[in-house]
Enzyme design. Structure first.
Site, PDB file in Angstrom:
ATOM      1  N   LYS A  70       3.220  -2.644   1.665  1.00 17.43           N
ATOM      2  CA  LYS A  70       3.101  -1.216   2.029  1.00 17.43           C
ATOM      3  C   LYS A  70       3.457  -0.338   0.828  1.00 17.43           C
ATOM      4  O   LYS A  70       2.742   0.624   0.499  1.00 17.43           O
ATOM      5  CB  LYS A  70       4.035  -0.902   3.206  1.00 17.43           C
ATOM      6  N   THR A  72      10.296   5.351   1.787  1.00 17.57           N
ATOM      7  CA  THR A  72       9.494   5.166   0.579  1.00 17.57           C
ATOM      8  C   THR A  72       8.078   5.639   0.877  1.00 17.57           C
ATOM      9  O   THR A  72       7.370   5.033   1.682  1.00 17.57           O
ATOM     10  CB  THR A  72       9.492   3.690   0.143  1.00 17.57           C
ATOM     11  N   LYS A 117      10.777   5.181  -7.453  1.00 17.75           N
ATOM     12  CA  LYS A 117      10.765   4.049  -6.520  1.00 17.75           C
ATOM     13  C   LYS A 117       9.467   3.263  -6.670  1.00 17.75           C
ATOM     14  O   LYS A 117       9.470   2.033  -6.661  1.00 17.75           O
ATOM     15  CB  LYS A 117      10.932   4.546  -5.077  1.00 17.75           C
TER      16      LYS A 117
END
Lengths: 291, 291
Positions: B236, B93, B168
């Site tokens: 994150k 990601t 995402k």
């Protein structure tokens, strides 16, 4: 059982209609009396109550009004006229403390009180598929269960009086948060040029999935926000949540943020739209500065 | 097809395992080489790559690493060694711009790039039921489809390179918002003395319903937050969302609020818990001042 109904608004009218269909409704009252007259003309065998005395023969009275003060005013008006053992069912969305106060005032005269706020919108009210969150003594709940079942399909007994309203408040907080989640996520996706249908499909099955994404995401894709559930009504409910949190000296981040956003929407003339129009603000953030 | 796999972490190891089961995996590489050695000892016929040259014979290389810089470093390392027509699939990601930059660097040598971030957690990785959000040219996607199908059960082609990562990011924003919604709502309900099992039941079917309520609400009820998805990892990802919104000069309210809350959780030693531990903060608001 003879049921009286007070408050033939957008929710109340179809709920009363379902009570009539179940053969339970005896009399209706509405602040604007003409609306009660019209309703009675469409439903055989109903009396239109001028006010309190006219509902004296009812053993259950359902309230479906707007504000905390209205509930207490109706309760005070009804209390001298209802017979001992009768029960008032309040389907309005008000503070838990208002429910407990109403129960105290009625209890002094041996009249029961049940808080039974609903969710499912006008569609659920019409179909009789509302979720009903109930705060009540077991005995009072047993008395009014046929009434609740005529209006809703999911009756959850949450606890004593007030517990129904506390649950409804928790529901409205969650709705605010999920509305924020879906609108912020889809505005971000749109700004990045994604096909929102595909985004809804990709997100729906996983940890980001929600009723709101699947049922209101398409509103955001189309930039059209039909009701649903009005911004101004949700704002009213979130004010209740704010007061109930303030009892603990707490300010809830989502409640504060969403009330601020709703006041902006109302200021821009979108207060009568569905709450999914929160997407307008999130989308405008990107439009104001982006490509 | 010979597939190489880089990054045998909590997600990568089970994903590589499923590629091996499908008969596709030829070689593995891991920064900490001992982990790759152990993995190879448990999976017949695998080569452990010391680094770039060792993956030269692979026609597809899957990346599953932590950070944007790692992806670009691996891409730069692989580029001189892979043959024209091979494809790098990045399941990490990272920012959409990182995906586009990786595709540019590889494209100069005739090597394809597909961004294919996943959702579904370690459980989905193990079962091979991940959702895969794909950004890719049609031709590259066709090449790597058997690889994606060995790892996931829901493959959605979102658009060109970068579109997978943008999706995402949108997913992670929605997760943040729904986590906020459920934790704030249930903390409010708990403070009001409600039975959280009943609240989850009452809310689940309606407009407040979500995957998170049904699957993480019980964590909040029990005040236990097993993984799931770590606070530090979601933080994150939200940093990526923050940077991608900053490209539009936008600060997203839910992203900012959730990053602030996560930094508090990390400060209190809860960074390794599931993200549902956000409930700890909401609950503490009421405890600090309430009953």
């Amino acid at each position: 059982m003879r049921v009286g109904f007070i408050g033939l608004g957008a929710m109340g009218a179809p709920m009363a209609h379902n009570l009539h269909k179940a053969g339970l409704l005896a009399a209706v009252y509405n602040r604007t009396m003409s609306r009660a007259m019209v309703f009675a003309s469409e439903h055989e065998g109903l009396r239109v109550a001028a006010m309190h005395d006219d509902l004296a023969s009812c053993t259950v009275v359902v309230l479906c009004v707007s504000a905390d003060a209205d509930v207490l005013k109706m309760v005070d008006g009804l209390a001298p006229h209802l017979t001992e053992g009768s029960v008032v069912v309040d389907c309005s969305t008000v503070a838990a403390e208002t429910a407990r106060e109403a129960a105290r005032r009625l209890g002094e005269r041996g009249i029961g009180f049940v808080d039974a706020p609903v969710s499912g919108g006008t569609e659920g009210a019409t179909k009789g598929t509302l979720s009903v969150m109930v705060g009540a003594d077991e005995a009072h709940l047993a008395t009014v269960m046929p009434v609740l079942q005529a209006m809703g399909s999911r009756i959850v007994h949450m606890g004593p009086v007030g517990a129904g309203q506390a649950t409804k408040a928790a529901n409205q907080i969650a709705v605010a948060g999920v509305d924020q989640a879906v609108s912020e996520s889809l505005a971000f996706a749109k700004a990045h040029g994604l096909d929102l249908d595909k985004v809804i499909e990709a997100l729906a099955g996983g940890a980001a999935g929600s009723w709101f994404l699947e049922n209101r995401g398409p509103n955001m894709r189309d930039m059209k926000f039909p009701l649903g559930f009005k911004v101004t009504l949700h704002a009213k409910d979130l004010e209740i949540c704010r007061r109930m949190a303030a009892d603990f000296d707490v300010k809830l981040p989502l409640v504060e943020m969403t009330l601020l956003h709703y006041s902006r929407l109302v200021g821009q003339g979108f207060g009568e739209e569905d709450v999914s129009s929160l997407f307008r603000l999130k989308n405008a953030m990107f439009k104001a500065t982006g490509d």
